[in-house]
Design a protein around this motif. Structure first.
Motif, PDB file in Angstrom:
ATOM      1  N   PHE A   5       0.807  -1.007   0.110  1.00 27.12           N
ATOM      2  CA  PHE A   5       0.191  -0.116   0.214  1.00 27.12           C
ATOM      3  C   PHE A   5       0.424   1.052  -0.108  1.00 27.12           C
ATOM      4  CE2 PHE A   5      -3.039  -2.860   1.218  1.00 27.12           C
ATOM      5  CZ  PHE A   5      -4.461  -2.953   0.536  1.00 27.12           C
ATOM      6  N   PRO A   6       0.706   2.296  -0.439  1.00 26.11           N
ATOM      7  CA  PRO A   6       1.329   3.582  -0.677  1.00 26.11           C
ATOM      8  C   PRO A   6       1.465   4.389   0.510  1.00 26.11           C
ATOM      9  CG  PRO A   6      -0.417   3.844  -1.955  1.00 26.11           C
ATOM     10  CD  PRO A   6      -0.455   2.804  -1.257  1.00 26.11           C
ATOM     11  N   ASN A   7       1.147   5.779   0.758  1.00 27.98           N
ATOM     12  CA  ASN A   7       1.509   6.753   1.414  1.00 27.98           C
ATOM     13  C   ASN A   7      -0.327   6.377   2.370  1.00 27.98           C
ATOM     14  OD1 ASN A   7       4.368   6.122   2.223  1.00 27.98           O
ATOM     15  ND2 ASN A   7       4.553   8.231   0.912  1.00 27.98           N
ATOM     16  N   MET A   8      -0.688   6.110   3.077  1.00 27.69           N
ATOM     17  CA  MET A   8      -2.022   6.498   2.983  1.00 27.69           C
ATOM     18  C   MET A   8      -2.092   7.037   4.333  1.00 27.69           C
ATOM     19  SD  MET A   8      -3.605   3.131   1.769  1.00 27.69           S
ATOM     20  CE  MET A   8      -4.981   4.212   0.788  1.00 27.69           C
ATOM     21  N   TYR A   9      -3.601   7.823   4.704  1.00 24.73           N
ATOM     22  CA  TYR A   9      -3.997   8.993   5.564  1.00 24.73           C
ATOM     23  C   TYR A   9      -5.033   8.437   5.943  1.00 24.73           C
ATOM     24  CZ  TYR A   9      -6.837  11.729   2.742  1.00 24.73           C
ATOM     25  OH  TYR A   9      -7.253  12.604   2.130  1.00 24.73           O
ATOM     26  N   ILE A  10      -6.043   8.720   8.015  1.00 28.13           N
ATOM     27  CA  ILE A  10      -6.944   8.684   7.977  1.00 28.13           C
ATOM     28  C   ILE A  10      -7.090  10.341   8.529  1.00 28.13           C
ATOM     29  CG2 ILE A  10      -9.021   7.657   8.738  1.00 28.13           C
ATOM     30  CD1 ILE A  10      -7.835   5.155   8.365  1.00 28.13           C
ATOM     31  N   ALA A  11      -8.836  10.493   8.108  1.00 26.37           N
ATOM     32  CA  ALA A  11      -9.043  11.620   8.710  1.00 26.37           C
ATOM     33  C   ALA A  11     -10.485  11.874   9.194  1.00 26.37           C
ATOM     34  CB  ALA A  11      -8.680  13.074   8.148  1.00 26.37           C
ATOM     35  N   VAL A  36      -4.146  19.796  -0.904  1.00 29.11           N
ATOM     36  CA  VAL A  36      -3.276  19.949  -1.044  1.00 29.11           C
ATOM     37  C   VAL A  36      -2.118  19.028  -1.897  1.00 29.11           C
ATOM     38  CG1 VAL A  36      -3.235  20.486   1.555  1.00 29.11           C
ATOM     39  CG2 VAL A  36      -2.563  18.036   1.695  1.00 29.11           C
ATOM     40  N   GLY A  37      -2.992  18.354  -2.898  1.00 30.50           N
ATOM     41  CA  GLY A  37      -2.647  17.340  -3.561  1.00 30.50           C
ATOM     42  C   GLY A  37      -2.432  15.992  -3.032  1.00 30.50           C
ATOM     43  N   ALA A  38      -3.154  16.104  -2.074  1.00 27.41           N
ATOM     44  CA  ALA A  38      -3.603  14.153  -1.118  1.00 27.41           C
ATOM     45  C   ALA A  38      -5.717  13.966  -2.308  1.00 27.41           C
ATOM     46  CB  ALA A  38      -4.233  14.219   0.412  1.00 27.41           C
ATOM     47  N   SER A  39      -5.484  12.497  -2.309  1.00 30.55           N
ATOM     48  CA  SER A  39      -6.710  11.219  -2.575  1.00 30.55           C
ATOM     49  C   SER A  39      -7.097  12.294  -1.895  1.00 30.55           C
ATOM     50  CB  SER A  39      -6.305  10.901  -3.796  1.00 30.55           C
ATOM     51  OG  SER A  39      -5.496   9.170  -2.509  1.00 30.55           O
ATOM     52  N   ALA A  40      -8.505  11.808  -2.505  1.00 32.53           N
ATOM     53  CA  ALA A  40      -9.413  11.624  -0.849  1.00 32.53           C
ATOM     54  C   ALA A  40     -10.942  10.657  -1.743  1.00 32.53           C
ATOM     55  CB  ALA A  40      -9.632  12.819  -0.239  1.00 32.53           C
ATOM     56  N   LYS A  41     -11.596   9.622   0.066  1.00 27.28           N
ATOM     57  CA  LYS A  41     -12.957   9.586  -0.498  1.00 27.28           C
ATOM     58  C   LYS A  41     -12.999   8.757   0.866  1.00 27.28           C
ATOM     59  CE  LYS A  41     -13.080   4.879  -0.973  1.00 27.28           C
ATOM     60  NZ  LYS A  41     -13.434   4.007   0.199  1.00 27.28           N
ATOM     61  N   PHE A  42     -14.670   8.625   1.833  1.00 30.12           N
ATOM     62  CA  PHE A  42     -14.981   8.471   2.220  1.00 30.12           C
ATOM     63  C   PHE A  42     -13.906   6.426   2.166  1.00 30.12           C
ATOM     64  CE2 PHE A  42     -19.374  10.024   1.485  1.00 30.12           C
ATOM     65  CZ  PHE A  42     -18.615  11.579   2.270  1.00 30.12           C
ATOM     66  N   THR A  43     -13.586   6.720   4.090  1.00 31.10           N
ATOM     67  CA  THR A  43     -13.421   5.575   4.674  1.00 31.10           C
ATOM     68  C   THR A  43     -14.505   4.292   4.926  1.00 31.10           C
ATOM     69  OG1 THR A  43     -13.995   6.026   7.331  1.00 31.10           O
ATOM     70  CG2 THR A  43     -11.530   6.100   6.232  1.00 31.10           C
ATOM     71  N   ILE A  94     -12.487   9.723   6.369  1.00 27.51           N
ATOM     72  CA  ILE A  94     -11.771   9.522   4.580  1.00 27.51           C
ATOM     73  C   ILE A  94     -10.570   9.513   4.942  1.00 27.51           C
ATOM     74  CG2 ILE A  94     -12.814  11.751   4.229  1.00 27.51           C
ATOM     75  CD1 ILE A  94     -10.097  13.837   4.125  1.00 27.51           C
ATOM     76  N   ILE A  95     -10.168   8.429   3.890  1.00 19.14           N
ATOM     77  CA  ILE A  95      -9.239   8.008   3.332  1.00 19.14           C
ATOM     78  C   ILE A  95      -8.163   8.519   1.945  1.00 19.14           C
ATOM     79  CG2 ILE A  95     -10.290   6.149   2.934  1.00 19.14           C
ATOM     80  CD1 ILE A  95      -7.703   4.258   3.935  1.00 19.14           C
ATOM     81  N   GLY A  96      -7.249   8.860   2.005  1.00 16.27           N
ATOM     82  CA  GLY A  96      -6.009   8.673   0.721  1.00 16.27           C
ATOM     83  C   GLY A  96      -5.282   8.619   1.034  1.00 16.27           C
ATOM     84  N   THR A  97      -4.486   8.943  -0.181  1.00 11.63           N
ATOM     85  CA  THR A  97      -2.344   8.445  -0.338  1.00 11.63           C
ATOM     86  C   THR A  97      -2.227  10.166  -0.636  1.00 11.63           C
ATOM     87  OG1 THR A  97      -3.112   8.915  -2.631  1.00 11.63           O
ATOM     88  CG2 THR A  97      -2.685   7.124  -1.581  1.00 11.63           C
ATOM     89  N   TYR A  98      -0.970  10.715   0.558  1.00 11.45           N
ATOM     90  CA  TYR A  98       0.145  12.192  -0.315  1.00 11.45           C
ATOM     91  C   TYR A  98       0.967  11.490  -0.498  1.00 11.45           C
ATOM     92  CZ  TYR A  98       1.770   9.924   4.191  1.00 11.45           C
ATOM     93  OH  TYR A  98       2.942   8.676   5.202  1.00 11.45           O
ATOM     94  N   GLU A  99       1.451  11.947  -1.037  1.00 16.48           N
ATOM     95  CA  GLU A  99       2.584  12.252  -1.897  1.00 16.48           C
ATOM     96  C   GLU A  99       4.675  11.585  -1.153  1.00 16.48           C
ATOM     97  OE1 GLU A  99       5.550  13.500  -6.170  1.00 16.48           O
ATOM     98  OE2 GLU A  99       4.048  14.131  -5.411  1.00 16.48           O
ATOM     99  N   ASN A 100       4.645  12.499  -0.471  1.00 18.63           N
ATOM    100  CA  ASN A 100       5.824  12.625   0.668  1.00 18.63           C
ATOM    101  C   ASN A 100       5.871  13.318   1.909  1.00 18.63           C
ATOM    102  OD1 ASN A 100       5.763  15.215   0.113  1.00 18.63           O
ATOM    103  ND2 ASN A 100       7.219  14.857  -1.504  1.00 18.63           N
ATOM    104  N   GLU A 101       6.020  12.956   2.852  1.00 17.72           N
ATOM    105  CA  GLU A 101       6.321  13.810   3.747  1.00 17.72           C
ATOM    106  C   GLU A 101       5.914  14.737   3.912  1.00 17.72           C
ATOM    107  OE1 GLU A 101       5.463  13.843   8.199  1.00 17.72           O
ATOM    108  OE2 GLU A 101       5.690  11.713   6.927  1.00 17.72           O
ATOM    109  N   GLU A 102       6.082  15.856   3.101  1.00 16.12           N
ATOM    110  CA  GLU A 102       6.307  17.276   2.958  1.00 16.12           C
ATOM    111  C   GLU A 102       4.850  17.810   2.718  1.00 16.12           C
ATOM    112  OE1 GLU A 102       7.049  21.346  -0.283  1.00 16.12           O
ATOM    113  OE2 GLU A 102       7.966  19.367  -0.310  1.00 16.12           O
ATOM    114  N   MET A 103       3.515  16.558   1.786  1.00 16.88           N
ATOM    115  CA  MET A 103       2.570  16.836   1.915  1.00 16.88           C
ATOM    116  C   MET A 103       1.320  16.719   2.878  1.00 16.88           C
ATOM    117  SD  MET A 103      -0.216  15.390  -1.376  1.00 16.88           S
ATOM    118  CE  MET A 103       0.976  15.642  -2.893  1.00 16.88           C
ATOM    119  N   TYR A 104       2.274  15.616   3.798  1.00 17.15           N
ATOM    120  CA  TYR A 104       1.854  14.816   4.433  1.00 17.15           C
ATOM    121  C   TYR A 104       1.753  16.181   5.814  1.00 17.15           C
ATOM    122  CZ  TYR A 104      -0.084  12.167   9.080  1.00 17.15           C
ATOM    123  OH  TYR A 104      -0.664  11.625  10.206  1.00 17.15           O
ATOM    124  N   GLN A 105       2.965  17.008   5.897  1.00 16.50           N
ATOM    125  CA  GLN A 105       2.959  17.745   6.847  1.00 16.50           C
ATOM    126  C   GLN A 105       1.723  18.692   6.736  1.00 16.50           C
ATOM    127  OE1 GLN A 105       3.922  17.781  10.336  1.00 16.50           O
ATOM    128  NE2 GLN A 105       4.869  15.553   9.393  1.00 16.50           N
TER     129      GLN A 105
END
Length: 332
Positions: free
Chosen positions: A198-204, A288-295, A301-312
């Protein structure tokens, strides 16, 4: 001896909400939160309440807030219904249970009513504790079916198989709920996936945005059942997104995964009325360039981010709107 079992919240990566409609989906569990069940032998069967099962309150307002958060019965009804379904299954399968009794208690810090499968996590942990206590073997696909039956048959809670399959397997799973397959064997075709792919993923999520998954499920179910063409086509499209995502996952095609996650939500938005607060979360993440959809069915929501800079940048953008962001610890 105290038996302790754990289950975790679920995040639908792609394909939802097609799991209850003979579609395909991919989901994983993440261990940032957990539901825990403790069970040990005692002379009588005793179900002990958790903090959300309060019967004493400081005010009417506190009681109403508690009901809005956890319903009228909290988790006690989940444990009771799970024990009943487990017993009925064993009786139907001629599995002899010994005469021991037990005390059971649960605890969960999974945020409620955010589409993270908090209720099914409690049920799954309870079912696994009973399996361990009585030494019963239940195949994972059947376990998922039993957990679902606790909610939809015993308690009348609208739900699909996706959450329960992920929690039964405790690994990322690709799920194909083809109708003919489901009718033939009673469950779908499930394929365990490697969490490291899995790629870099976040949940919000915004904790004060809670609408309950049954609102969406009931609306879609009615439209699906009457054969609304727009809904049927959407289910096929989401299933296609799932196939494409699985291939992109195996080939490390992060760009395609990013695009599919966005497309999954965009189709949903064209099909279903989504509240402004939920839309705001998605649009803030995408800004900020992240992808996003519902979990799940809204609230997180859940999505992908490119790198730590985008995550911040993501954390900063969502914090302005009182939205929490985490990196999911994917269970594997």
């Amino acid at each position: 001896m105290i038996i302790e079992t754990f289950s975790y919240p679920r995040a639908a990566v792609i394909g939802n909400p097609s799991d209850g409609y003979f579609g395909k989906t991919i989901a994983f569990l993440f261990s940032n939160f957990q539901a825990k069940v403790q069970l040990y032998q005692t002379p009588e069967l005793d179900i002990q309440p958790q903090r959300l099962d309060n019967t004493r309150f400081h005010s009417i307002r506190e009681l109403v807030e508690n009901v809005n958060l956890s319903g009228y019965y909290g988790g006690i009804r989940l444990l009771k219904a799970t024990i009943k379904v487990f017993y009925d299954y064993c009786r139907e399968c001629n599995i002899q249970l010994d005469n021991r009794n037990f005390t059971i208690r649960y605890d969960s810090n999974i945020p409620l009513r955010l589409g993270l499968a908090g209720s099914s996590a409690i049920i799954t942990a309870c079912m696994k504790a009973l399996i361990s206590f009585y030494g019963v073997a239940i195949p994972k696909p059947i376990l998922a079916n039993l957990v679902l039956s606790v909610e939809d048959k015993e308690l009348g809670i609208a739900a699909g198989l996706q959450d329960r399959v992920a929690q039964a397997y405790s690994e990322p799973v690709y799920m194909d709920f083809n109708k003919k397959t489901m009718e033939k064997q009673g469950f779908g075709n499930y394929e365990v996936l490697d969490a490291s792919l899995f790629p870099n993923m976040y949940i919000a999520f915004r904790k004060n945005l809670s609408e309950g998954t049954e609102v969406l499920h009931n609306n879609l179910r009615a439209r699906f059942n009457i054969g609304e063409e727009k809904v049927l086509e959407a289910m096929k499209t989401w299933a296609g997104y799932t196939e494409d995502f699985r291939e992109a996952l195996k080939s490390h095609d992060y760009k395609t995964m990013h695009e599919l996650i966005n497309a999954n939500f965009d189709l949903r938005r064209n099909l279903i009325a989504i509240t402004p607060g939920n839309i705001e979360m998605v649009e803030a993440a995408r800004s900020v360039g992240a992808s996003a959809k519902f979990t799940g069915s809204g609230g997180a929501i859940i999505g992908t981010y490119e790198n730590e800079e985008m995550y911040q940048k993501l954390i900063k953008a969502l914090a302005k709107k009182n939205i929490d962001v985490i990196k999911p610890n994917i269970v594997n």
